[in-house]
Design a protein around this motif. Structure first.
Motif, PDB file in Angstrom:
ATOM      1  N   SER A  82       0.824  -1.215   0.000  1.00 10.35           N
ATOM      2  CA  SER A  82       0.000   0.000   0.000  1.00 10.35           C
ATOM      3  C   SER A  82       0.854   1.260   0.000  1.00 10.35           C
ATOM      4  O   SER A  82       1.743   1.414   0.836  1.00 10.35           O
ATOM      5  CB  SER A  82      -0.911   0.007   1.239  1.00 10.35           C
ATOM      6  OG  SER A  82      -1.629  -1.203   1.341  1.00 10.35           O
ATOM      7  N   ASP A  83       0.552   2.146  -0.925  1.00  2.33           N
ATOM      8  CA  ASP A  83       1.208   3.455  -0.983  1.00  2.33           C
ATOM      9  C   ASP A  83       0.295   4.480  -0.315  1.00  2.33           C
ATOM     10  O   ASP A  83      -0.761   4.813  -0.859  1.00  2.33           O
ATOM     11  CB  ASP A  83       1.464   3.844  -2.438  1.00  2.33           C
ATOM     12  CG  ASP A  83       2.056   5.237  -2.590  1.00  2.33           C
ATOM     13  OD1 ASP A  83       2.303   5.901  -1.563  1.00  2.33           O
ATOM     14  OD2 ASP A  83       2.286   5.665  -3.737  1.00  2.33           O
ATOM     15  N   PRO A  84       0.676   5.005   0.855  1.00  2.88           N
ATOM     16  CA  PRO A  84      -0.193   5.946   1.578  1.00  2.88           C
ATOM     17  C   PRO A  84       0.026   7.402   1.186  1.00  2.88           C
ATOM     18  O   PRO A  84      -0.105   8.295   2.008  1.00  2.88           O
ATOM     19  CB  PRO A  84       0.209   5.704   3.036  1.00  2.88           C
ATOM     20  CG  PRO A  84       1.675   5.390   2.954  1.00  2.88           C
ATOM     21  CD  PRO A  84       1.874   4.648   1.642  1.00  2.88           C
ATOM     22  N   HIS A  85       0.328   7.641  -0.088  1.00  3.47           N
ATOM     23  CA  HIS A  85       0.617   9.032  -0.442  1.00  3.47           C
ATOM     24  C   HIS A  85      -0.631   9.903  -0.508  1.00  3.47           C
ATOM     25  O   HIS A  85      -0.537  11.126  -0.496  1.00  3.47           O
ATOM     26  CB  HIS A  85       1.473   9.130  -1.712  1.00  3.47           C
ATOM     27  CG  HIS A  85       0.753   8.962  -3.018  1.00  3.47           C
ATOM     28  ND1 HIS A  85       1.391   8.521  -4.146  1.00  3.47           N
ATOM     29  CD2 HIS A  85      -0.513   9.179  -3.423  1.00  3.47           C
ATOM     30  CE1 HIS A  85       0.561   8.476  -5.165  1.00  3.47           C
ATOM     31  NE2 HIS A  85      -0.607   8.881  -4.742  1.00  3.47           N
ATOM     32  N   GLU A  86      -1.816   9.287  -0.559  1.00  3.27           N
ATOM     33  CA  GLU A  86      -3.031  10.110  -0.554  1.00  3.27           C
ATOM     34  C   GLU A  86      -3.157  10.858   0.783  1.00  3.27           C
ATOM     35  O   GLU A  86      -3.287  12.088   0.812  1.00  3.27           O
ATOM     36  CB  GLU A  86      -4.264   9.254  -0.807  1.00  3.27           C
ATOM     37  CG  GLU A  86      -4.175   8.287  -1.978  1.00  3.27           C
ATOM     38  CD  GLU A  86      -4.004   8.957  -3.329  1.00  3.27           C
ATOM     39  OE1 GLU A  86      -4.030  10.204  -3.411  1.00  3.27           O
ATOM     40  OE2 GLU A  86      -3.817   8.226  -4.321  1.00  3.27           O
ATOM     41  N   ILE A  87      -3.103  10.123   1.873  1.00  2.00           N
ATOM     42  CA  ILE A  87      -3.182  10.792   3.172  1.00  2.00           C
ATOM     43  C   ILE A  87      -1.903  11.575   3.445  1.00  2.00           C
ATOM     44  O   ILE A  87      -1.914  12.590   4.150  1.00  2.00           O
ATOM     45  CB  ILE A  87      -3.473   9.785   4.308  1.00  2.00           C
ATOM     46  CG1 ILE A  87      -3.979  10.521   5.562  1.00  2.00           C
ATOM     47  CG2 ILE A  87      -2.273   8.904   4.609  1.00  2.00           C
ATOM     48  CD1 ILE A  87      -4.524   9.607   6.631  1.00  2.00           C
ATOM     49  N   GLY A  88      -0.789  11.148   2.855  1.00  2.00           N
ATOM     50  CA  GLY A  88       0.453  11.896   2.988  1.00  2.00           C
ATOM     51  C   GLY A  88       0.335  13.292   2.423  1.00  2.00           C
ATOM     52  O   GLY A  88       0.860  14.263   2.990  1.00  2.00           O
ATOM     53  N   ASN A  89      -0.369  13.442   1.305  1.00  5.64           N
ATOM     54  CA  ASN A  89      -0.565  14.756   0.706  1.00  5.64           C
ATOM     55  C   ASN A  89      -1.441  15.660   1.561  1.00  5.64           C
ATOM     56  O   ASN A  89      -1.389  16.879   1.435  1.00  5.64           O
ATOM     57  CB  ASN A  89      -1.181  14.610  -0.691  1.00  5.64           C
ATOM     58  CG  ASN A  89      -0.142  14.432  -1.776  1.00  5.64           C
ATOM     59  OD1 ASN A  89       0.490  15.382  -2.199  1.00  5.64           O
ATOM     60  ND2 ASN A  89       0.038  13.197  -2.215  1.00  5.64           N
ATOM     61  N   VAL A  90      -2.256  15.054   2.410  1.00  9.18           N
ATOM     62  CA  VAL A  90      -3.144  15.828   3.281  1.00  9.18           C
ATOM     63  C   VAL A  90      -2.476  16.160   4.611  1.00  9.18           C
ATOM     64  O   VAL A  90      -2.531  17.290   5.085  1.00  9.18           O
ATOM     65  CB  VAL A  90      -4.461  15.051   3.534  1.00  9.18           C
ATOM     66  CG1 VAL A  90      -5.369  15.832   4.488  1.00  9.18           C
ATOM     67  CG2 VAL A  90      -5.185  14.778   2.224  1.00  9.18           C
ATOM     68  N   CYS A 117       6.692  11.293  -3.476  1.00  8.15           N
ATOM     69  CA  CYS A 117       6.339  12.535  -4.176  1.00  8.15           C
ATOM     70  C   CYS A 117       5.201  13.259  -3.468  1.00  8.15           C
ATOM     71  O   CYS A 117       4.069  13.306  -3.965  1.00  8.15           O
ATOM     72  CB  CYS A 117       5.956  12.240  -5.624  1.00  8.15           C
ATOM     73  SG  CYS A 117       7.268  11.500  -6.603  1.00  8.15           S
ATOM     74  N   VAL A 118       5.485  13.779  -2.303  1.00  9.19           N
ATOM     75  CA  VAL A 118       4.494  14.562  -1.548  1.00  9.19           C
ATOM     76  C   VAL A 118       5.104  15.923  -1.227  1.00  9.19           C
ATOM     77  O   VAL A 118       6.053  15.992  -0.458  1.00  9.19           O
ATOM     78  CB  VAL A 118       4.077  13.845  -0.244  1.00  9.19           C
ATOM     79  CG1 VAL A 118       3.145  14.722   0.580  1.00  9.19           C
ATOM     80  CG2 VAL A 118       3.397  12.508  -0.559  1.00  9.19           C
ATOM     81  N   HIS A 434      -7.039  13.362  -6.632  1.00 12.94           N
ATOM     82  CA  HIS A 434      -5.608  13.016  -6.671  1.00 12.94           C
ATOM     83  C   HIS A 434      -4.791  14.135  -7.322  1.00 12.94           C
ATOM     84  O   HIS A 434      -5.178  14.719  -8.291  1.00 12.94           O
ATOM     85  CB  HIS A 434      -5.397  11.717  -7.461  1.00 12.94           C
ATOM     86  CG  HIS A 434      -6.226  10.588  -6.958  1.00 12.94           C
ATOM     87  ND1 HIS A 434      -5.930   9.918  -5.788  1.00 12.94           N
ATOM     88  CD2 HIS A 434      -7.357  10.022  -7.434  1.00 12.94           C
ATOM     89  CE1 HIS A 434      -6.834   8.972  -5.587  1.00 12.94           C
ATOM     90  NE2 HIS A 434      -7.712   9.028  -6.567  1.00 12.94           N
ATOM     91  N   ASP A 435      -3.592  14.433  -6.737  1.00 12.46           N
ATOM     92  CA  ASP A 435      -3.014  13.794  -5.567  1.00 12.46           C
ATOM     93  C   ASP A 435      -3.178  14.652  -4.311  1.00 12.46           C
ATOM     94  O   ASP A 435      -2.948  14.174  -3.204  1.00 12.46           O
ATOM     95  CB  ASP A 435      -1.508  13.559  -5.781  1.00 12.46           C
ATOM     96  CG  ASP A 435      -1.203  12.321  -6.594  1.00 12.46           C
ATOM     97  OD1 ASP A 435      -1.785  11.270  -6.297  1.00 12.46           O
ATOM     98  OD2 ASP A 435      -0.380  12.410  -7.523  1.00 12.46           O
ATOM     99  N   SER A 436      -3.522  15.909  -4.477  1.00 12.97           N
ATOM    100  CA  SER A 436      -3.521  16.818  -3.326  1.00 12.97           C
ATOM    101  C   SER A 436      -4.834  16.830  -2.563  1.00 12.97           C
ATOM    102  O   SER A 436      -4.918  17.369  -1.467  1.00 12.97           O
ATOM    103  CB  SER A 436      -3.176  18.241  -3.795  1.00 12.97           C
ATOM    104  OG  SER A 436      -1.845  18.290  -4.253  1.00 12.97           O
ATOM    105  N   HIS A 437      -5.865  16.261  -3.165  1.00 17.62           N
ATOM    106  CA  HIS A 437      -7.174  16.106  -2.511  1.00 17.62           C
ATOM    107  C   HIS A 437      -7.815  17.437  -2.150  1.00 17.62           C
ATOM    108  O   HIS A 437      -8.350  17.626  -1.064  1.00 17.62           O
ATOM    109  CB  HIS A 437      -7.077  15.151  -1.328  1.00 17.62           C
ATOM    110  CG  HIS A 437      -6.627  13.796  -1.773  1.00 17.62           C
ATOM    111  ND1 HIS A 437      -7.406  12.983  -2.552  1.00 17.62           N
ATOM    112  CD2 HIS A 437      -5.448  13.154  -1.615  1.00 17.62           C
ATOM    113  CE1 HIS A 437      -6.735  11.878  -2.840  1.00 17.62           C
ATOM    114  NE2 HIS A 437      -5.546  11.959  -2.287  1.00 17.62           N
ATOM    115  N   ASN A 438      -7.740  18.350  -3.117  1.00 12.22           N
ATOM    116  CA  ASN A 438      -8.604  19.514  -3.075  1.00 12.22           C
ATOM    117  C   ASN A 438      -9.976  19.099  -3.599  1.00 12.22           C
ATOM    118  O   ASN A 438     -10.158  17.976  -4.082  1.00 12.22           O
ATOM    119  CB  ASN A 438      -7.994  20.636  -3.923  1.00 12.22           C
ATOM    120  CG  ASN A 438      -6.738  21.199  -3.289  1.00 12.22           C
ATOM    121  OD1 ASN A 438      -6.777  21.734  -2.177  1.00 12.22           O
ATOM    122  ND2 ASN A 438      -5.599  21.079  -3.966  1.00 12.22           N
ATOM    123  N   ILE A 439     -10.952  19.990  -3.480  1.00 17.28           N
ATOM    124  CA  ILE A 439     -12.309  19.658  -3.932  1.00 17.28           C
ATOM    125  C   ILE A 439     -12.367  19.792  -5.444  1.00 17.28           C
ATOM    126  O   ILE A 439     -11.927  20.795  -6.009  1.00 17.28           O
ATOM    127  CB  ILE A 439     -13.344  20.595  -3.282  1.00 17.28           C
ATOM    128  CG1 ILE A 439     -13.297  20.454  -1.762  1.00 17.28           C
ATOM    129  CG2 ILE A 439     -14.740  20.289  -3.808  1.00 17.28           C
ATOM    130  CD1 ILE A 439     -14.119  21.503  -1.036  1.00 17.28           C
TER     131      ILE A 439
END
Length: 552
Positions: A82-90, A117-118, A434-439
Motif C-alpha cells: 500500500s502506498d499511503p501518499h493520498e493521506i500523505g498529501n493531506v 512525491c508529496v 488526486h493527488d492533493s485532494h482539493n475539492i
C-alpha cells in the motif's frame, strides 16, 4: 495476530512454488504451518497461498485500513502493498503513521511504502510535505517495505537532487523503488530503470510494458475502479510469469465488496492462462519482490492461505491469515473497529459568483477529454458557449464547467471545462482529488456547482451530488478522503451516489473515480489543479480560453 491453537486442514494442495498439486494435510501451530503431510484425503476443496494486491492506495477505497481489510478478506486477499501518499498529501508523516497504526487493529497483512512525491508537483496546493528525513524515519519501521511510486520520472531522468536523495535512501535501507512512468519507452525506460526503478503499473500497451520488462522492471497488471489495463497486458503472463504482478491501484468501496484480486485471477484463467503462471503473479511475485512476511504454503511459513472450491470456478470458500480464519463463504470475520478522526480542512463556503467564467475575447477554449477506464486525458480546442458575457456549460456538446477548490486555504476556485462527463443536470463533487485532494467538481450550472462544493466544505470532506432540490452527501471526515464508518455501509452509500450521478446523465463507468483523477497532473494530457489548467505533456500551465487558440 497469530492463532495459538493447533489444528489440521486437509485438501488438494496447490504448491505454486514447486508447480504441483497434491493431496495432503496441513498441521497448523501458533499461526505457522508446522508440517505438511502428503496423504490421500477425502476433501475435494483446494488449498493455495492467499492473494496480494501488489499496489494499492487504501485511501481510495474511502475506507480506513481496518475496514478495507474487512471487505478484502472474503475475496482471498491476505496482504496489500500500500502506498499511503493520498493521506500523505493531506497530513504528511502524521497521516502515514495514522495508516500504519490503524492497520495494526486487524488480522491482515498491510505493508506500506514511504511516499516519494508529496507534494506530487509544485503546480498544486497540498496539505503537507514528506521530506527525505521523513522517509528515512519510515524506512526504519518493519512494515515499510519500499519507496512508493516515483511519479517524478523527469526528475529521475534529469538526476534531480531531491529525487536522487530519496532513491539513495531506499538503496541504503535495501528497499525496492516503485516506478510510475506512463508512456515511457525505449532509451528513456532503460534510463529510468537504471536509476533504480523496479516496477511500473502505468503501462498503456503491451509494447510499452515489453520495453520496461527489457529494462529489468516488473510490470503490474492493474484493474481498479477507473484505471484498467488488464486486457492490454494480460498476455504478457505467458512469457513473463515471474515478472508480472496483479494490483488494483484504486478500488472504490462498492467494487471492493464485489471483487478484488480474485477477479483478475478468474479472468486470466478464463483466457486460458496457465494456473501456475496466474498464481505466480497473484501470490508469489509480490512476496519475493518486496520481501513480505507472507506465507507461500511451505513448511515453517506463516499460515496465510485460502480454500477454493476448484481451479475452474475459483470461488473463495475460506481465508486464513496467520492461521486465523478471517473469512468464510463470502462473509468477513474481521470485526468493525472504531477509529480516530484526523483532518486538514480549512476552506470556507463559496459563492455562486466565484464560479462565473467571463468570456472576454475568447475564440476557443481548451477542454479536458477523459477516457472511460483510463487516467490519461485528451486535450480539445472547442468553441465556447457564451451567454451574457460568460462562458457556460454547453450540454449540446457535452462540455461542462469544472472546478478545483483549494481545501487548505481560502482562494479563488480554479475553473475549466470537461467533455464526455455526460451530466445533463445538476453537479457532482469530491474531496478525493488526486493527488492533493482539493475539492473537484463538475456541473451543468453554477448554482449546482457551488452547492455541491459547499456540501463538502460543510462536511469537511466527502462526495456529493446535487440534482435540483435533491442533495446527497457521503461524508469522509478522515483526512477528507476516508470514512470512519462500517465499510459495507460506506459501500452502499457510495453505490447510491454513483447511481445518482448516472441518473443525472453520466455515462462513465465510475463517475466519481474518473472525477478524482481530473486533477492528477502527473498523467497527461490536460488536467486542472487549484492553481489552474495544466498541460501534463509539457509540464506547464495553459490558458483555458484565448483569442489566439486555433484548431479543433
Amino acid at each position: 495476530m497469530a492463532s495459538s491453537r493447533f489444528y489440521k486442514l486437509s485438501g488438494n494442495i496447490i504448491d505454486v512454488l514447486h508447480q504441483e498439486i497434491y493431496q495432503g494435510t496441513l498441521e497448523i501451530m501458533d499461526g505457522q504451518i508446522a508440517n505438511i503431510i502428503r496423504e490421500p484425503v477425502s476433501e475435494t476443496h483446494y488449498i493455495l497461498p492467499g492473494f496480494i494486491d501488489a499496489h494499492v492506495h487504501v485511501e481510495s477505497s474511502m475506507l480506513v485500513p481496518s475496514e478495507f481489510a474487512r471487505l478484502a478478506v472474503p475475496h482471498g486477499t491476505v496482504a496489500t502493498v500500500s502506498d499511503p501518499h493520498e493521506i500523505g498529501n493531506v497530513l504528511g508523516l502524521r497521516g502515514v503513521e495514522y495508516m500504519l497504526e490503524n492497520a495494526k487493529k486487524v488480522p491482515f497483512k498491510f505493508y506500506f511504502g514511504a511516499p516519494s512525491c508529496v507534494p506530487a508537483t509544485p503546480f498544486e496546493t497540498a496539505g503537507a510535505e514528506i521530506t527525505p528525513e521523513d522517509i528515512e524515519e519510515l524506512f526504519q519501521r518493519p512494515e515499510v517495505k519500499y519507496l512508493a511510486e516515483m511519479m517524478n520520472w523527469p526528475g529521475v531522468l534529469n538526476g534531480d537532487d531531491l529525487v536522487m536523495q530519496k532513491i539513495t535512501l531506499a538503496q541504503k535501507f535495501d528497499k525496492q523503488v516503485d516506478g510510475h512512468a506512463p508512456g515511457l519507452r525505449g532509451e528513456e525506460a532503460q534510463a529510468y530503470a537504471a536509476a533504480g526503478m523496479t516496477t511500473d503499473h502505468e503501462c498503456f500497451t503491451a509494447e510499452e510494458a515489453k520495453d520496461k520488462l527489457a529494462a529489468g522492471m516488473k510490470i503490474l497488471i492493474r484493474e481498479g475502479s477507473a484505471a484498467k489495463n488488464f486486457e492490454a497486458l494480460v498476455e504478457l503472463l505467458a512469457d513473463h510469469p515471474k515478472e508480472i504482478m496483479f494490483c488494483s491501484d484504486d478500488k472504490h468501496p462498492d467494487n471492493l465488496v464485489e471483487s478484488h484480486i480474485d477477479e483478475l485471477v478468474k479472468r486470466a484463467l478464463a483466457k486460458g492462462h496457465d494456473l501456475f503462471h496466474v498464481l505466480q503473479a497473484a501470490c508469489v511475485n509480490p512476496v519475493q519482490h518486496y520481501k513480505l512476511e507472507v506465507g507461500l504454503l511451505q513448511e515453517k511459513d506463516p499460515a496465510d492461505f485460502i480454500l477454493i472450491d476448484n481451479p475452474q470456478d475459483f470461488n473463495v470458500l475460506r481465508t486464513y491469515i496467520n492461521g486465523q480464519l478471517v473469512a468464510e463463504n463470502g462473509q468477513s470475520k474481521i470485526a468493525f473497529t472504531p477509529c480516530e478522526i484526523i483532518n486538514n480542512f480549512h476552506a470556507e463556503a463559496k459563492t455562486v459568483e466565484e464560479f462565473r467564467f467571463p468570456a472576454g475575447d475568447a475564440v476557443k477554449i481548451r477542454v479536458i477529454e477523459p477516457y472511460n477506464g483510463q487516467l490519461v486525458t485528451g486535450m480539445l480546442l472547442l468553441d465556447p458557449k457564451i451567454e451574457d458575457g460568460q462562458i457556460i456549460s454547453d450540454l449540446a456538446q457535452d462540455v461542462l464547467k469544472m472546478t478545483v477548490v483549494n481545501r487548505y486555504q481560502n482562494t479563488v476556485p480554479a475553473l475549466a471545462f470537461i467533455k464526455n462527463f455526460g451530466l445533463n443536470r445538476g453537479a457532482v463533487a469530491s474531496s478525493v482529488g488526486h493527488d492533493s485532494h482539493n475539492i473537484i467538481a463538475v456541473g451543468v450550472d453554477d448554482d449546482s456547482l457551488c452547492r455541491a462544493v459547499n456540501l463538502l466544505i460543510e462536511a469537511k470532506g466527502g462526495i456529493s451530488a446535487v440534482d435540483g432540490e435533491r442533495e446527497e452527501v457521503l461524508p469522509l471526515p478522515v483526512a477528507g478522503i476516508m470514512s470512519p464508518e462500517d465499510g459495507y455501509w460506506v459501500a452502499e452509500q457510495y453505490a447510491k451516489l454513483d447511481r445518482t450521478a448516472k441518473e443525472m446523465g453520466s455515462t462513465l463507468t465510475s463517475p466519481f473515480m474518473t472525477l478524482s483523477f481530473m486533477a492528477l497532473l502527473v498523467i497527461p494530457a490536460l488536467k486542472l489543479s487549484d492553481k489552474g489548467l495544466f498541460d501534463g505533456q509539457h509540464f506547464q500551465f495553459v490558458d483555458v480560453a484565448s483569442p489566439t487558440l486555433t484548431g479543433k
